[in-house]
Design a protein around this motif. Sequence first.
Motif, PDB file in Angstrom:
ATOM      1  N   LEU A 102      50.234  11.948  45.495  1.00 49.67           N
ATOM      2  CA  LEU A 102      50.573  11.424  44.167  1.00 49.67           C
ATOM      3  C   LEU A 102      52.088  11.353  43.972  1.00 49.67           C
ATOM      4  O   LEU A 102      52.615  10.394  43.409  1.00 49.67           O
ATOM      5  CB  LEU A 102      49.969  12.324  43.074  1.00 49.67           C
ATOM      6  CG  LEU A 102      48.457  12.256  42.886  1.00 49.67           C
ATOM      7  CD1 LEU A 102      47.967  13.464  42.097  1.00 49.67           C
ATOM      8  CD2 LEU A 102      48.044  10.967  42.184  1.00 49.67           C
ATOM      9  N   ILE A 103      52.784  12.399  44.445  1.00 48.40           N
ATOM     10  CA  ILE A 103      54.240  12.485  44.258  1.00 48.40           C
ATOM     11  C   ILE A 103      54.956  11.280  44.879  1.00 48.40           C
ATOM     12  O   ILE A 103      55.929  10.772  44.324  1.00 48.40           O
ATOM     13  CB  ILE A 103      54.777  13.818  44.852  1.00 48.40           C
ATOM     14  CG1 ILE A 103      54.395  14.967  43.913  1.00 48.40           C
ATOM     15  CG2 ILE A 103      56.284  13.779  45.051  1.00 48.40           C
ATOM     16  CD1 ILE A 103      54.639  16.341  44.511  1.00 48.40           C
ATOM     17  N   VAL A 104      54.442  10.802  45.990  1.00 50.93           N
ATOM     18  CA  VAL A 104      55.087   9.665  46.661  1.00 50.93           C
ATOM     19  C   VAL A 104      55.083   8.440  45.739  1.00 50.93           C
ATOM     20  O   VAL A 104      56.113   7.811  45.493  1.00 50.93           O
ATOM     21  CB  VAL A 104      54.379   9.328  47.996  1.00 50.93           C
ATOM     22  CG1 VAL A 104      55.014   8.101  48.641  1.00 50.93           C
ATOM     23  CG2 VAL A 104      54.424  10.520  48.945  1.00 50.93           C
ATOM     24  N   GLY A 105      53.909   8.122  45.181  1.00 52.74           N
ATOM     25  CA  GLY A 105      53.803   6.962  44.293  1.00 52.74           C
ATOM     26  C   GLY A 105      54.582   7.163  43.006  1.00 52.74           C
ATOM     27  O   GLY A 105      55.267   6.258  42.518  1.00 52.74           O
ATOM     28  N   LEU A 106      54.488   8.376  42.470  1.00 50.71           N
ATOM     29  CA  LEU A 106      55.139   8.693  41.193  1.00 50.71           C
ATOM     30  C   LEU A 106      56.664   8.557  41.307  1.00 50.71           C
ATOM     31  O   LEU A 106      57.312   7.921  40.469  1.00 50.71           O
ATOM     32  CB  LEU A 106      54.756  10.125  40.810  1.00 50.71           C
ATOM     33  CG  LEU A 106      54.872  10.519  39.354  1.00 50.71           C
ATOM     34  CD1 LEU A 106      53.947   9.675  38.488  1.00 50.71           C
ATOM     35  CD2 LEU A 106      54.533  12.000  39.178  1.00 50.71           C
TER      36      LEU A 106
END
Length: 354
Positions: A102-106
């Motif tokens: 999730l952190i990558v996209g966020l």
Amino acid sequence: MTSASSVSAAPWREGPVLGIETSCDETAAAVLGGDGGLLSTVVSSQHAVHERFGGVVPELASRAHIEAIERITATALTESGLTWKDLAGIAVTQGPGLAGALIVGLNYAKALGYALDIPVVGVSHLEGHIASAWLQDPSFPPACVILVVSGGHTHLYRRDEHGRCLLLGRTRDDAAGEAFDKGAQMLGLGFPGGPALDRLAQTGDRAVFSFPRSSIRKHNLEFSFSGLKTALLYRLQAMDESEILARQADLAAAYQEAIVTVLVEKAFSAVRQAGCTALAVVGGVSANSRLRSLLTRRADDEGVRLSIPPLRFCTDNAAMIAAAGCRALHAGRRLGFDAEAMATWEPDVLMPTA
Ligand code: KG4
Ligand code: ZN
């Protein structure tokens, strides 16, 4: 909620929205036009990365997202025929899912929104799946019952005309997709198992074996699939290898039948209890051919309007995130610079609109 710490203070103006999805093992980007029409959708699957481990390895998923995200986003933009400057907003999956993924996209969405000075919104992956019900059929009634069936969720919602979704029931243990994947693994069908089990079941006789259907006659709207999984395990332990091989398709067909009949019964029970006339079934498992045919027949019989997304919108994609994001941007929701990935975000009420 616009706040001083929003990624961009720019006001929302009607226009194209870029959707970004990296919650599990698909890196996806899509562009929705200002009129809500889909301009492009690109999905890069990591199945080849995880296949030999028999499941998604979170660390490898994060790394694969980092490697793919720029390329996938740029491809979605090129295929939409737009330029970066044409974008009016960005929607990104904030949760639930794998934290590192999730952190990558966020972070990518935050950086892009800041650079372009356009509003960014974080949406729930569930809101995304729910929004997929209207992608192909914008005239589908807003007030309906929704069954979300995926690898992580088996959730029944009642949605009102403003888009507010109230949780009616959910699985107490495994999600339907997990039951498919674990059953497929026991039958030696590899990963991800759902589509393989679906294909094999089409050649089997579903009446040769009988598997338990959890609380199918009860009016409650809860699901449970762990007993079914154990029943398959015991059945396989009682058979020798050659027998299993000879009966593999029949086992798959009977096992699948036990999952899909419960999903159909509970979904229509929810429709009756909610006094609704429309049902949407979304998420990866809604790609299942037997589930689609049973739902279609039953909806015809009962005069219920049914929405099942086309296959490319059933499994994880970013078109659904852009669609949910459009509604959330309209409603004034904004992502702050300090917003974090919400790995376990599963609210009982989802409010995509104001
Ligand atoms: O929505 P999705 O792509 O990701 C999650 O949000 O989890 O759903 C993935 C799940 C997996 O468990 C996969 O095996 C299942 O959907 N699935 C299927 C089929 N296609 C995908 N299950 C049964 N039959 C299918 N044809
Ligand atoms: Zn999903």
